[in-house]
Design a protein around this motif. Structure first.
Motif, short mmCIF file in Angstrom:
data_model
loop_
_atom_site.label_atom_id
_atom_site.label_comp_id
_atom_site.label_asym_id
_atom_site.label_seq_id
_atom_site.Cartn_x
_atom_site.Cartn_y
_atom_site.Cartn_z
N ALA A 39 -46.55 13.23 -22.12
CA ALA A 39 -45.10 14.22 -21.22
C ALA A 39 -46.20 15.40 -21.14
O ALA A 39 -45.43 15.68 -19.66
N GLU A 40 -45.92 15.78 -21.91
CA GLU A 40 -47.53 17.05 -20.91
C GLU A 40 -48.15 17.08 -19.90
O GLU A 40 -48.14 18.08 -19.24
N GLU A 91 -59.73 12.60 -16.26
CA GLU A 91 -59.76 14.20 -16.02
C GLU A 91 -60.18 14.68 -14.36
O GLU A 91 -59.92 15.25 -14.52
N ARG A 92 -59.63 13.38 -13.70
CA ARG A 92 -60.12 13.43 -12.13
C ARG A 92 -59.45 12.87 -11.74
O ARG A 92 -58.98 13.15 -10.31
N VAL A 93 -58.10 12.56 -11.78
CA VAL A 93 -57.25 11.03 -11.48
C VAL A 93 -55.98 11.59 -11.39
O VAL A 93 -55.62 12.48 -12.79
N ILE A 94 -55.41 11.82 -10.38
CA ILE A 94 -54.31 12.78 -10.58
C ILE A 94 -53.29 11.01 -9.85
O ILE A 94 -53.03 10.30 -9.59
N ILE A 152 -49.22 12.27 -13.14
CA ILE A 152 -49.23 12.71 -13.93
C ILE A 152 -51.20 13.12 -13.55
O ILE A 152 -51.72 12.63 -13.37
N ALA A 153 -51.38 14.16 -14.67
CA ALA A 153 -53.05 14.89 -13.93
C ALA A 153 -52.93 15.10 -15.34
O ALA A 153 -52.98 16.08 -15.90
N PRO A 154 -54.48 15.85 -15.13
CA PRO A 154 -55.38 16.81 -15.94
C PRO A 154 -53.77 18.26 -16.18
O PRO A 154 -53.52 18.15 -15.68
N PRO A 155 -54.07 18.53 -17.70
CA PRO A 155 -53.72 19.47 -18.12
C PRO A 155 -53.20 20.92 -16.66
O PRO A 155 -52.76 21.90 -16.52
N GLN A 156 -54.73 21.52 -16.60
CA GLN A 156 -55.17 22.42 -15.63
C GLN A 156 -54.68 22.03 -13.86
O GLN A 156 -53.36 23.18 -14.16
#
Ligand SMILES: Cc1ncc(COP(=O)(O)O)c(C=O)c1O
Length: 390
Positions: free
Chosen positions: A92-93, A227-230, A250-254
């Protein structure tokens, strides 16, 4: 008074193509005998228990500000759904809720692109992409999908679109308008280019629950792609909730942290009762989804059979979604003339598919988001119209 240059950049979108649609919609509202097949809003009602949950949530007081990222229950439901459909290990994060997929797309564009950057988009493309990519001052570089090849992705076209300014590849799969769901080879090709040139990939899939034949594939689960897909989605189509405006990224944390900062000053959170309703849909309405998918599949098959039997029309069988592309050049008319003449003669409005890119020339997009009897009546009228032409 002067406006910002942004207001020019967000103008795009082949506005005149929609004139006929608005005309038909107004005529329908006046009670005239028209059939509107030019828009893609589900004709089903939102499931009852979703509405009940929203009403309960309002009575229970979920009517105040919410967290910017979204209710935990909804974010968990979105993450669980994505894990199930893609195989990607997300929690979920890594989810931010947005006001529909459109809002997530726009936020991605603002967070990933700068003035002078280029973003590759597969064309035909959904109408808002042009303005969305241009908003931050970036340039949209289209990869023209060839109608002759069923609008499939071709290696050379993709490779030749990449320059040193390319920052991202945006695509909707399943596609609106073509109904193409990218296959594993096409996804691998995009992934290969993205890895090689260190690009972001914005993969939007609002029709993924309506894939009719094969399983739907997500690019985010390919090696080194998380790491590169949203991944962008929404409840608009799947649960007939277009007006509720529930979507996500849904994406990497940064990236989530950056989108959160943007959302703080742009949206300030989705209404809590809407989010509760969204969680209800994802957690408890799979049967409604299956039912709607089956109806769309039957309509698709019916339309394809009908149009295939009409001289002068060449339908493309959509793998997914709620639209069919039909080549109408056999009518002897250009697409704008076809749409106008068809509407004037029969009251059926369909969309000139060049709204989605000039490489869709010759095609109209026909929605199957009206009741079966109305759709059958539209087929009868189109058949009669074509008999008068060929
Ligand atoms: C390809 C595509 N992307 C995005 C959207 C917008 O979806 P939402 O209602 O989730 O903003 C649509 C709506 O028709 C669409 O067809």
């Amino acid at each position: 008074m002067k406006f910002s240059s942004l207001t020019d950049r967000v103008k795009g979108g082949a506005a005149d193509v929609w004139d006929l649609h608005y005309l038909a919609k107004q005529a329908k509202e006046r009670g005239e005998d028209v059939i509107v097949l030019s828009v893609g809003d589900p004709d089903f009602d939102t499931p009852e228990r979703v509405i009940d949950r929203a009403a309960r949530a309002m009575h229970d007081g979920d009517t105040h500000y919410t967290s910017i990222l979204g209710h935990q229950e909804l974010r968990e439901a979105i993450a669980a759904r994505h894990r199930m459909l893609s195989g990607q290990a997300v929690d979920a994060e890594q989810v931010i809720t947005t006001s529909g997929a459109q809002n997530a797309l726009f936020a991605c564009s603002l967070c990933l692109l700068d003035v002078g950057d280029e973003a590759i988009v597969l064309q035909p493309m959904y109408v808002t992409y042009e303005a969305t990519i241009q908003a931050p001052g970036a340039t949209l570089v289209p990869v023209l999908l060839d109608a002759e090849q069923g609008f499939r992705l071709d290696r050379d076209s993709l490779l030749s679109a990449v320059t040193e300014r390319t920052r991202a590849i945006f695509f909707a799969s399943p596609s609106n308008p073509t109904g193409v769901a990218l296959n594993p080879e096409e996804l691998e090709l995009i992934a290969e280019v993205a890895r090689q040139h260190d690009l972001w990939v914005v993969a939007e899939s609002v029709y993924e629950d309506f894939v009719y034949d094969d399983d739907f594939q997500h690019i985010s689960s390919l090696p080194d792609m998380a790491e590169r897909v949203i991944s962008i989605g929404s409840l608009s189509k799947s649960y007939a909730m277009s007006g509720w405006r529930v979507g996500w990224a849904i994406a990497p944390p940064q990236m989530i942290a950056n989108m959160e900062k943007l959302a703080l000053c742009m949206l300030y959170g989705l209404p809590g009762f809407i989010q509760q309703a969204g969680a209800e849909a994802l957690n408890h309405c799979k049967d409604d989804l299956q039912r709607m998918r089956e109806v769309y599949r039957q309509r698709r098959d019916m339309l394809y059979a009908e149009f295939s039997a009409i001289a002068g029309l060449e339908p493309l069988l959509p793998e997914a979604g709620m639209f069919m592309m039909v080549n109408v050049l056999g009518s002897g008319l250009s697409t704008p003339d076809f749409t106008r003449a068809l509407y004037q003669a029969t009251g059926v409005s369909v969309l000139d598919a060049t709204a989605f890119g000039a490489n869709a020339e010759g095609y109209v997009r026909i929605s199957f988001t009206v009741a079966d009897e109305e759709l059958q009546e539209a087929c009868r009228r189109i058949k009669t119209f074509m008999e008068g032409r060929v």
